[in-house]
Structure formats: C-alpha cells, structure tokens
Motif scaffolding. Structure first.
Motif, mmCIF file in Angstrom:
data_model
loop_
_atom_site.group_PDB
_atom_site.id
_atom_site.type_symbol
_atom_site.label_atom_id
_atom_site.label_comp_id
_atom_site.label_asym_id
_atom_site.label_seq_id
_atom_site.Cartn_x
_atom_site.Cartn_y
_atom_site.Cartn_z
ATOM 1 N N LYS A 75 0.830 -1.204 0.000
ATOM 2 C CA LYS A 75 0.000 0.000 0.000
ATOM 3 C C LYS A 75 0.865 1.254 0.000
ATOM 4 C CE LYS A 75 -3.956 2.028 2.411
ATOM 5 N NZ LYS A 75 -4.880 1.875 3.539
ATOM 6 N N THR A 77 -0.046 5.481 -0.036
ATOM 7 C CA THR A 77 -0.990 6.596 -0.074
ATOM 8 C C THR A 77 -0.184 7.880 -0.097
ATOM 9 O OG1 THR A 77 -2.644 5.344 1.188
ATOM 10 C CG2 THR A 77 -2.915 7.739 1.113
ATOM 11 N N THR A 97 -4.367 6.499 -3.400
ATOM 12 C CA THR A 97 -3.943 5.281 -2.709
ATOM 13 C C THR A 97 -3.833 4.157 -3.719
ATOM 14 O OG1 THR A 97 -5.045 5.944 -0.663
ATOM 15 C CG2 THR A 97 -4.541 3.598 -0.910
ATOM 16 N N GLU A 99 -3.424 0.101 -3.694
ATOM 17 C CA GLU A 99 -3.467 -1.119 -2.896
ATOM 18 C C GLU A 99 -3.074 -2.271 -3.807
ATOM 19 O OE1 GLU A 99 -7.525 -1.053 -1.571
ATOM 20 O OE2 GLU A 99 -7.075 0.337 0.060
#
Length: 170
Positions: A75, A77, A97, A99
C-alpha cells in the motif's frame, strides 16, 4: 490533514500478470514510471512524510505531494497535487492510494482518488480520463514490456469547469 475526511471519488481495479514487488517498483521508480506514464518520472521518498514528485519529460515539476502511508509492496498513499496552485486552493488536496494484493497468479491493483469535499463530475472527468490510460499502460509494460500508445486530448470538460471557477490552467 485528516485522511479520514477523504472519500474515494474515483476507484479503478485492474489485474496484472506480475508480482506485487514489480508493481510496487513500477509505481515508485522514475526509470520504470517513465515507460508507462507517458514519459513522466515518479520520484518517491518511501517513508511517511517523504516527498512524492512527478516530473514531465523535460524535467519540470508536474505533480507534488507527500507520502501518507507506505507499506511496501502492499500500500502507498500519497497526496497528489497538480502543479497549478489555484487548483489546490479552490478544490483542496487530492489523496491517491494504491493497494496491491496477490490474486492467484496475478496482482490486483486498486487505485483510489479521494477528496475531502465533493467535486463535480466535470472536475473529476480529468482523472476519469487519465487514470485508465496510465494504469492500462502500466499493465501493458509489466505484461509485455511495451507501453500503450494512447492519443489523448486534454480533458475538455474538466478544463471548462476549472475556467468557469476562475482557475487558470497552463
């Protein structure tokens, strides 16, 4: 800035025949990003509070931001602010973000573009035009070694909406 105030306005999920580590490398290195991001180079200081920068092919600053969350290779962000000061002043910051999840023999990549206030569909049309092209080209590079050649016009709906709001664009 409280990231809990940010709500996703654009969400894309794609599946890539790759590894989480390679997808992470593609998202976070200048050398790799230039291949799929139409010559733009992503530079990331991979730590919370680190700089996130995207430079145009001629080296000019295009996007700047800060790393908010960093959990390699799962991840990332970041704040994602196009280098138009009036845009940020009137529309607020953008949070992006990524993922990354293993999904069988593939990787599931989800990209979320979030804002701390509602934005019109006309304003969001720029991201809705750009993100699919960028992420599709990333997928192509990772799977075939060749980026997509996509001819894109400027996001006219977004530019018209910005002009209506009195925001000057390059």
């Amino acid at each position: 800035m409280n990231i809990r105030d940010f709500k996703p306005a654009i969400v894309y999920t794609i599946y890539i025949a790759s590894t989480p580590e390679k997808v992470w490398e593609a998202l976070t290195t200048a050398e790799f990003s230039q291949r799929y991001f139409f010559g733009n180079a992503v530079e990331v200081d991979l730590r919370v509070g680190g700089a996130y920068i995207v430079r145009t092919p001629d080296g000019a600053l295009h996007i700047s931001g800060e790393v908010i969350e960093c959990d390699p290779p799962k991840k990332l962000t970041i704040t994602f602010n196009v280098n138009w000061p009036e845009l940020i002043e009137k529309l607020g910051p953008t949070l992006v973000t990524y993922e990354i999840e293993q999904a069988g023999d593939a990787v599931k990549l989800t990209m979320l573009q979030s804002h701390d206030r509602p934005l019109s569909d006309d304003i969001l049309s720029g991201g809705r035009q750009g993100w699919p092209a960028i992420l599709s080209s990333l997928k192509s590079v990772l799977e075939t070694g060749t980026p997509l050649v996509i001819k894109m016009a400027p996001p006219e709906r977004m530019l018209a909406a910005l002009k209506k709001m009195g925001i000057k664009t390059p």
